[in-house]
Design a protein around this motif. Structure first.
Motif, PDB file in Angstrom:
ATOM      1  N   LYS A 223       6.778  10.316   0.771  1.00 26.73           N
ATOM      2  CA  LYS A 223       6.301  10.625  -0.578  1.00 26.73           C
ATOM      3  C   LYS A 223       6.412  12.110  -0.908  1.00 26.73           C
ATOM      4  O   LYS A 223       6.166  12.512  -2.042  1.00 26.73           O
ATOM      5  CB  LYS A 223       4.846  10.176  -0.747  1.00 26.73           C
ATOM      6  CG  LYS A 223       3.843  10.903   0.129  1.00 26.73           C
ATOM      7  CD  LYS A 223       2.434  10.467  -0.185  1.00 26.73           C
ATOM      8  CE  LYS A 223       1.403  11.180   0.681  1.00 26.73           C
ATOM      9  NZ  LYS A 223       1.435  12.645   0.553  1.00 26.73           N
TER      10      LYS A 223
ATOM     11  N   ALA B 117       8.193   6.151  -1.635  1.00 26.97           N
ATOM     12  CA  ALA B 117       7.221   6.020  -2.725  1.00 26.97           C
ATOM     13  C   ALA B 117       7.903   6.173  -4.084  1.00 26.97           C
ATOM     14  O   ALA B 117       8.966   6.797  -4.194  1.00 26.97           O
ATOM     15  CB  ALA B 117       6.129   7.073  -2.576  1.00 26.97           C
TER      16      ALA B 117
ATOM     17  N   THR C 112       0.646   1.477  -2.430  1.00 25.80           N
ATOM     18  CA  THR C 112       1.841   1.467  -1.579  1.00 25.80           C
ATOM     19  C   THR C 112       1.469   1.227  -0.116  1.00 25.80           C
ATOM     20  O   THR C 112       2.150   0.478   0.591  1.00 25.80           O
ATOM     21  CB  THR C 112       2.606   2.795  -1.725  1.00 25.80           C
ATOM     22  OG1 THR C 112       2.940   3.003  -3.094  1.00 25.80           O
ATOM     23  CG2 THR C 112       3.880   2.785  -0.893  1.00 25.80           C
TER      24      THR C 112
ATOM     25  N   HIS D  21       3.097  -2.264   1.284  1.00 24.28           N
ATOM     26  CA  HIS D  21       4.204  -2.118   2.224  1.00 24.28           C
ATOM     27  C   HIS D  21       3.744  -1.953   3.676  1.00 24.28           C
ATOM     28  O   HIS D  21       4.548  -1.621   4.542  1.00 24.28           O
ATOM     29  CB  HIS D  21       5.078  -0.943   1.802  1.00 24.28           C
ATOM     30  CG  HIS D  21       5.753  -1.168   0.480  1.00 24.28           C
ATOM     31  ND1 HIS D  21       6.866  -1.961   0.343  1.00 24.28           N
ATOM     32  CD2 HIS D  21       5.443  -0.724  -0.768  1.00 24.28           C
ATOM     33  CE1 HIS D  21       7.241  -1.985  -0.928  1.00 24.28           C
ATOM     34  NE2 HIS D  21       6.397  -1.237  -1.625  1.00 24.28           N
TER      35      HIS D  21
END
Length: 216
Positions: free
Chosen positions: A44, A69, A83, A87
């Motif tokens: 990210k 991300a 997220t 995931h």
């Protein structure tokens, strides 16, 4: 690769990092944390920041998965939380200020153990990690290990690390050096300072950058 410093002490400078420096850092990281093929690391951090280097390449050298991300998610605690759950992320990085906001907004109450069931470790760097924040992670993210890392862009991301999950005290240490790296507390005369004495932190070893672009 060439990457810019944050400019927190002046004008941002382009740092030239050697291949062997980041390889040393990545191989140490894999030895330290033992990432497995079934794990998932969240990427990210914008590519202009050096943390993004290990977010991308560490899982790939270990056969693990990179979870990328959505754009802008690195500033959105709710998006990060979604997220992590969707995931099944096992490893995530936070700068302390964002970690504080993440805890306040996404983890407002003590954890019963099912908030992020797959999350194993949080790696924290970029700013000083405080004792209250460490204790907040312990309370609101049950079973997650918190690691404090330190290092400037001039030395291939991080040069020291410590697992602070179970530590106590009002000051969170920066830990011990990573492989092939030295940490030295020196005085104005560049002599080593005795234990317990103040000084400036100097770095040595394979992870030091070649220099600034145009300033070897």
């Amino acid at each position: 690769y060439l990457i810019y410093t944050s400019g927190s002490t002046g004008t941002p400078k382009a740092v030239v990092v050697e291949h062997r420096a980041i390889v040393n850092r990545l191989l140490w990281m894999q030895s330290r944390y033992g990432l497995t093929a079934g794990e998932r690391v969240l990427h990210k951090t914008p590519a202009g920041f050096d943390v993004s280097v290990w977010e991308l390449f560490w899982p790939l050298i270990a056969g693990a998965t990179v979870v990328v991300a959505e754009p802008g998610a690195h500033r959105d605690p709710a998006a990060i939380a979604a997220t992590l759950r969707e995931h099944r992320v096992t490893t995530v990085h936070f700068v302390p200020s964002l970690l504080r906001t993440f805890l306040d907004e996404a983890c407002p109450a003590p954890d019963t153990g099912d908030r992020f069931p797959d999350l194993r470790r949080i790696l924290c760097s970029g700013e000083a990690l405080t004792a209250p924040l460490r204790e907040g992670v312990r309370e609101r993210l049950s079973g997650v290990r918190l690691h404090n890392l330190y290092g400037p862009t001039e030395a291939a991301v991080d040069v020291s690390e410590i697992d602070v999950t179970d530590t106590t005290g009002t000051v969170v240490p920066i830990g011990a050096p990573v492989w092939n790296t030295g940490l030295h507390v020196l005085g104005p005369d560049l002599a080593e300072r005795p234990v317990g004495m103040w000084g400036d932190l100097y770095l040595s070893g394979v992870q030091l950058a070649r220099g600034y672009a145009g300033r070897p």
